[in-house]
Write a protein that holds these residues in place. Structure first.
Motif, PDB file in Angstrom:
ATOM      1  N   CYS A  23     133.998  50.549 147.010  1.00 24.81           N
ATOM      2  CA  CYS A  23     132.742  50.016 147.481  1.00 24.81           C
ATOM      3  C   CYS A  23     131.643  51.062 147.319  1.00 24.81           C
ATOM      4  CB  CYS A  23     132.833  49.577 148.941  1.00 24.81           C
ATOM      5  SG  CYS A  23     133.111  50.932 150.083  1.00 24.81           S
ATOM      6  N   ARG A  61     133.099  59.062 153.692  1.00 27.61           N
ATOM      7  CA  ARG A  61     134.318  59.854 153.830  1.00 27.61           C
ATOM      8  C   ARG A  61     135.507  59.023 154.236  1.00 27.61           C
ATOM      9  NH1 ARG A  61     130.583  63.277 156.141  1.00 27.61           N
ATOM     10  NH2 ARG A  61     130.256  65.077 154.814  1.00 27.61           N
ATOM     11  N   GLU A  90     140.631  57.015 148.913  1.00 22.05           N
ATOM     12  CA  GLU A  90     140.351  57.741 147.677  1.00 22.05           C
ATOM     13  C   GLU A  90     139.748  59.107 147.978  1.00 22.05           C
ATOM     14  OE1 GLU A  90     140.577  58.165 144.194  1.00 22.05           O
ATOM     15  OE2 GLU A  90     142.150  56.847 144.959  1.00 22.05           O
ATOM     16  N   PHE A  91     138.798  59.125 148.890  1.00 20.77           N
ATOM     17  CA  PHE A  91     138.157  60.384 149.245  1.00 20.77           C
ATOM     18  C   PHE A  91     139.161  61.359 149.833  1.00 20.77           C
ATOM     19  CE2 PHE A  91     134.613  63.059 150.073  1.00 20.77           C
ATOM     20  CZ  PHE A  91     134.960  63.769 151.203  1.00 20.77           C
ATOM     21  N   PHE A 148     141.999  68.607 145.893  1.00 23.89           N
ATOM     22  CA  PHE A 148     141.098  69.751 145.822  1.00 23.89           C
ATOM     23  C   PHE A 148     141.661  70.929 146.598  1.00 23.89           C
ATOM     24  CE2 PHE A 148     137.279  72.144 145.635  1.00 23.89           C
ATOM     25  CZ  PHE A 148     137.125  72.723 146.881  1.00 23.89           C
ATOM     26  N   GLN A 159     138.186  58.838 137.726  1.00 23.00           N
ATOM     27  CA  GLN A 159     137.107  59.179 138.640  1.00 23.00           C
ATOM     28  C   GLN A 159     136.045  58.102 138.589  1.00 23.00           C
ATOM     29  OE1 GLN A 159     135.951  63.136 138.827  1.00 23.00           O
ATOM     30  NE2 GLN A 159     138.085  63.745 138.875  1.00 23.00           N
ATOM     31  N   LYS A 217     133.283  71.623 147.002  1.00 20.72           N
ATOM     32  CA  LYS A 217     134.145  70.504 147.335  1.00 20.72           C
ATOM     33  C   LYS A 217     133.659  69.286 146.553  1.00 20.72           C
ATOM     34  CE  LYS A 217     135.062  72.567 151.722  1.00 20.72           C
ATOM     35  NZ  LYS A 217     135.046  72.452 153.161  1.00 20.72           N
ATOM     36  N   PRO A 218     134.489  68.310 146.462  1.00 17.77           N
ATOM     37  CA  PRO A 218     134.052  67.162 145.661  1.00 17.77           C
ATOM     38  C   PRO A 218     132.760  66.558 146.182  1.00 17.77           C
ATOM     39  CG  PRO A 218     136.121  66.702 146.777  1.00 17.77           C
ATOM     40  CD  PRO A 218     135.854  68.140 146.953  1.00 17.77           C
ATOM     41  N   VAL A 266     130.393  63.778 147.074  1.00 18.22           N
ATOM     42  CA  VAL A 266     130.592  62.372 147.412  1.00 18.22           C
ATOM     43  C   VAL A 266     129.404  61.577 146.931  1.00 18.22           C
ATOM     44  CG1 VAL A 266     130.965  60.744 149.266  1.00 18.22           C
ATOM     45  CG2 VAL A 266     131.823  63.067 149.451  1.00 18.22           C
ATOM     46  N   LEU A 267     129.650  60.720 146.034  1.00 15.15           N
ATOM     47  CA  LEU A 267     128.572  59.826 145.627  1.00 15.15           C
ATOM     48  C   LEU A 267     128.754  58.494 146.322  1.00 15.15           C
ATOM     49  CD1 LEU A 267     128.330  60.632 141.837  1.00 15.15           C
ATOM     50  CD2 LEU A 267     126.890  61.422 143.693  1.00 15.15           C
ATOM     51  N   GLU A 268     129.874  57.898 145.955  1.00 18.82           N
ATOM     52  CA  GLU A 268     130.155  56.618 146.573  1.00 18.82           C
ATOM     53  C   GLU A 268     131.653  56.557 146.780  1.00 18.82           C
ATOM     54  OE1 GLU A 268     126.724  55.106 143.700  1.00 18.82           O
ATOM     55  OE2 GLU A 268     128.815  55.187 143.128  1.00 18.82           O
ATOM     56  N   ASN A 269     132.035  55.707 147.622  1.00 18.94           N
ATOM     57  CA  ASN A 269     133.456  55.507 147.826  1.00 18.94           C
ATOM     58  C   ASN A 269     134.119  55.136 146.523  1.00 18.94           C
ATOM     59  OD1 ASN A 269     134.368  56.017 150.315  1.00 18.94           O
ATOM     60  ND2 ASN A 269     133.755  54.079 151.169  1.00 18.94           N
ATOM     61  N   GLY A 270     135.168  55.855 146.223  1.00 22.41           N
ATOM     62  CA  GLY A 270     135.887  55.508 145.005  1.00 22.41           C
ATOM     63  C   GLY A 270     135.197  56.039 143.780  1.00 22.41           C
ATOM     64  N   TYR A 271     134.066  56.665 143.943  1.00 21.30           N
ATOM     65  CA  TYR A 271     133.346  57.155 142.789  1.00 21.30           C
ATOM     66  C   TYR A 271     133.025  58.624 142.927  1.00 21.30           C
ATOM     67  CZ  TYR A 271     132.869  52.506 141.046  1.00 21.30           C
ATOM     68  OH  TYR A 271     133.137  51.264 140.567  1.00 21.30           O
ATOM     69  N   SER A 272     133.625  59.291 143.877  1.00 19.71           N
ATOM     70  CA  SER A 272     133.293  60.707 144.067  1.00 19.71           C
ATOM     71  C   SER A 272     133.748  61.493 142.855  1.00 19.71           C
ATOM     72  CB  SER A 272     133.930  61.252 145.330  1.00 19.71           C
ATOM     73  OG  SER A 272     135.325  61.119 145.282  1.00 19.71           O
ATOM     74  N   TRP A 293     133.919  65.390 140.786  1.00 19.51           N
ATOM     75  CA  TRP A 293     133.972  66.841 140.984  1.00 19.51           C
ATOM     76  C   TRP A 293     132.623  67.444 140.669  1.00 19.51           C
ATOM     77  CZ3 TRP A 293     138.009  68.536 143.383  1.00 19.51           C
ATOM     78  CH2 TRP A 293     139.218  67.816 143.263  1.00 19.51           C
ATOM     79  N   GLY A 351     130.293  68.352 150.136  1.00 16.48           N
ATOM     80  CA  GLY A 351     130.344  67.193 151.015  1.00 16.48           C
ATOM     81  C   GLY A 351     131.359  67.410 152.108  1.00 16.48           C
ATOM     82  N   GLY A 352     132.441  67.982 151.708  1.00 11.80           N
ATOM     83  CA  GLY A 352     133.429  68.360 152.723  1.00 11.80           C
ATOM     84  C   GLY A 352     134.242  67.198 153.234  1.00 11.80           C
ATOM     85  N   ALA A 353     135.426  67.506 153.558  1.00 11.12           N
ATOM     86  CA  ALA A 353     136.269  66.468 154.145  1.00 11.12           C
ATOM     87  C   ALA A 353     136.436  66.733 155.619  1.00 11.12           C
ATOM     88  CB  ALA A 353     137.626  66.459 153.459  1.00 11.12           C
TER      89      ALA A 353
END
Lengths: 148, 298
Positions: free
Chosen positions: A63, A104, A108-109, A116, A148, B158-159, B161-167, B169, B177-179
């Protein structure tokens, strides 16, 4: 498609990662309904009118979460980008918080973060941190296997 | 309850790779209207696809839409007793919830599925990520100390984050962005994350009777107290499990003499398939998660 609704409901009742009342507009309807929206369990967002009974859930995979106009963000899904679920928050700050939290929240994230960290630790220590858990061979944790 | 079914179904069939897939036979759950449960269990062969914490099943491998979905949160996966060999069950914490009983084609397939499913939840992923985050922090500190020049140690981005499922590197640039989860606690050492155990306490403390008891989850190998079920980190609800006296004796014996246990187990559990016992040996030596089902000696 059948699904284990009962379990999803109990998931909804567990402590949420984030919950707030926001104005929600479903894609087809014109006017918005004031709903309580909660982020739960990482991949489900549930919304409920009262405290206890969720009326719906959005599984947050594939999404897009986009900031719309002021105080508003939307969630749309890959295969139907025009169909947006809009949420109007009380403040810009709240809006941003939600966007961050939702981004977050996908599996997937999590997975990417895991890869990572694994990679970084391996570079730094020369050891694979997943070995102690016996999960180092799992396909989903390998670099570069998922698009990706 | 409404669900964005179309998107979810699309996710099932889109070309993102599955974490596990294969044929399984799924037990058909029937509603019993009569007092005595006269039921012939039947199974339906379905094509199962695991993606993340979503288990989809299709009528055929080539079907374009899933017939059903099991959301794998708050569940445990156990070997189970059934008339069928290679059967396992997905059970949820909610006592009244149904269980999904699945049958694999063989030993290897069953073990692969149980492993994959018991680690599929988002919760589990998050535990591992938190653990790794901590390790990374410690590793960088250690390294910095050794190098005695922290400037030599840039932390990678860290990766983004653009969008869910689209993040993607950040290759050479990127916003951290951090987890980081906002509610992480600082400095608390946790044992390696385990797949979730069944949370509800086992009811019967009588000797091993009738129903299967999902019980043993061994933690890190080699510790005498390995079988005292450490609390899974991160669980907000913790339970103590009641073990039958017989099972307690089994524990004790296991830590001292694995062979004795082997023997004892075989004697105590009539008709136990050998793979139960083999799993014990795995557990003793190399463990993340073992679920053992003991049937009452009748």
């Amino acid at each position: 498609m059948r699904y284990n609704e009962r379990e999803l409901l109990s998931l909804a009742r567990q402590p949420a990662e984030k919950a707030a009342e926001v104005l929600m507009r479903l894609p087809k309807k014109g006017s918005g309904e004031r709903e309580t929206v909660a982020l739960a369990g990482g991949t489900g967002q549930t919304f409920s009118p009262g405290l206890f009974q969720p009326i719906g859930a959005l599984l947050l995979e594939q999404c897009r979460i986009i900031k719309e106009e002021e105080n508003v963000f939307s969630i749309s899904f890959v295969e139907e980008p025009e169909r947006k679920y809009c949420f109007e928050c009380d403040s810009e700050e709240q809006c941003q918080e939600w966007i961050e939290a939702l981004k977050r929240a996908s599996y997937e994230f999590m997975r990417r973060s895991l890869i990572f960290y694994r990679n970084e630790i391996q570079k730094m220590t020369g050891k694979d941190p997943l070995e102690q858990y016996g999960i180092s061979e799992e396909a989903r944790f390998q670099l570069g296997t998922h698009k990706q | 309850m409404k669900l964005n079914e179309r998107s979810v179904a699309h996710y099932a069939t889109c070309d993102s790779p599955a974490d596990h897939a294969g044929f399984l036979r799924k037990r058909v759950e029937r509603h019993h209207h009569h007092a005595h449960h006269h039921h012939a269990t039947s199974y339906q062969r379905r094509w199962f696809v695991l993606k993340g914490n979503l288990l989809f099943y299709f009528e055929e491998k080539e079907s374009r839409e899933p017939v059903g979905l099991v959301v794998l949160e708050g569940c445990t996966v156990e070997l189970c007793e059934a008339a069928e060999e290679f059967a396992f069950a997905i059970r949820f914490d909610d006592a009244g919830a149904r269980a999904y009983v699945l049958v694999a084609d063989g030993q290897a397939a069953m073990e692969a599925w149980v492993k994959a499913l018991s680690r599929a939840s988002f919760d589990y992923m998050r535990l591992v990520v938190r653990e790794l985050e901590k390790q990374l922090e410690e590793a960088s500190k250690t390294l910095a100390r050794h190098l005695s020049n922290p400037a030599l140690l840039p932390l990678q981005e860290k990766p983004t984050v653009l969008e869910n499922g689209y993040s993607t590197w950040g290759s050479g640039g990127g916003v951290p962005g951090g987890a980081a989860c906002p509610d992480r606690d600082g400095g608390h050492v946790k044992p390696p994350p385990l797949p979730p155990r069944r949370r509800s306490a086992v009811g019967s403390t009588a000797c091993f009777s009738k129903l299967h008891i999902p019980v043993l989850v061994a933690s890190s190998p080699g510790t005498d107290r390995a079988l005292q079920s450490p609390q899974p980190p991160g669980n907000t609800t913790t339970t103590t499990q009641e073990y039958s006296p017989l099972l307690k004796r089994l524990y004790f014996r296991w830590t001292k003499h694995s062979f004795f246990f082997f023997f004892f187990f075989k004697e105590a559990v009539l008709h136990a398939p050998l793979f139960y016992v083999r799993n014990l040996c795995y557990a003793f030596h190399d463990v993340v998660n073992v679920c053992i089902l003991c049937r009452g000696a009748e």
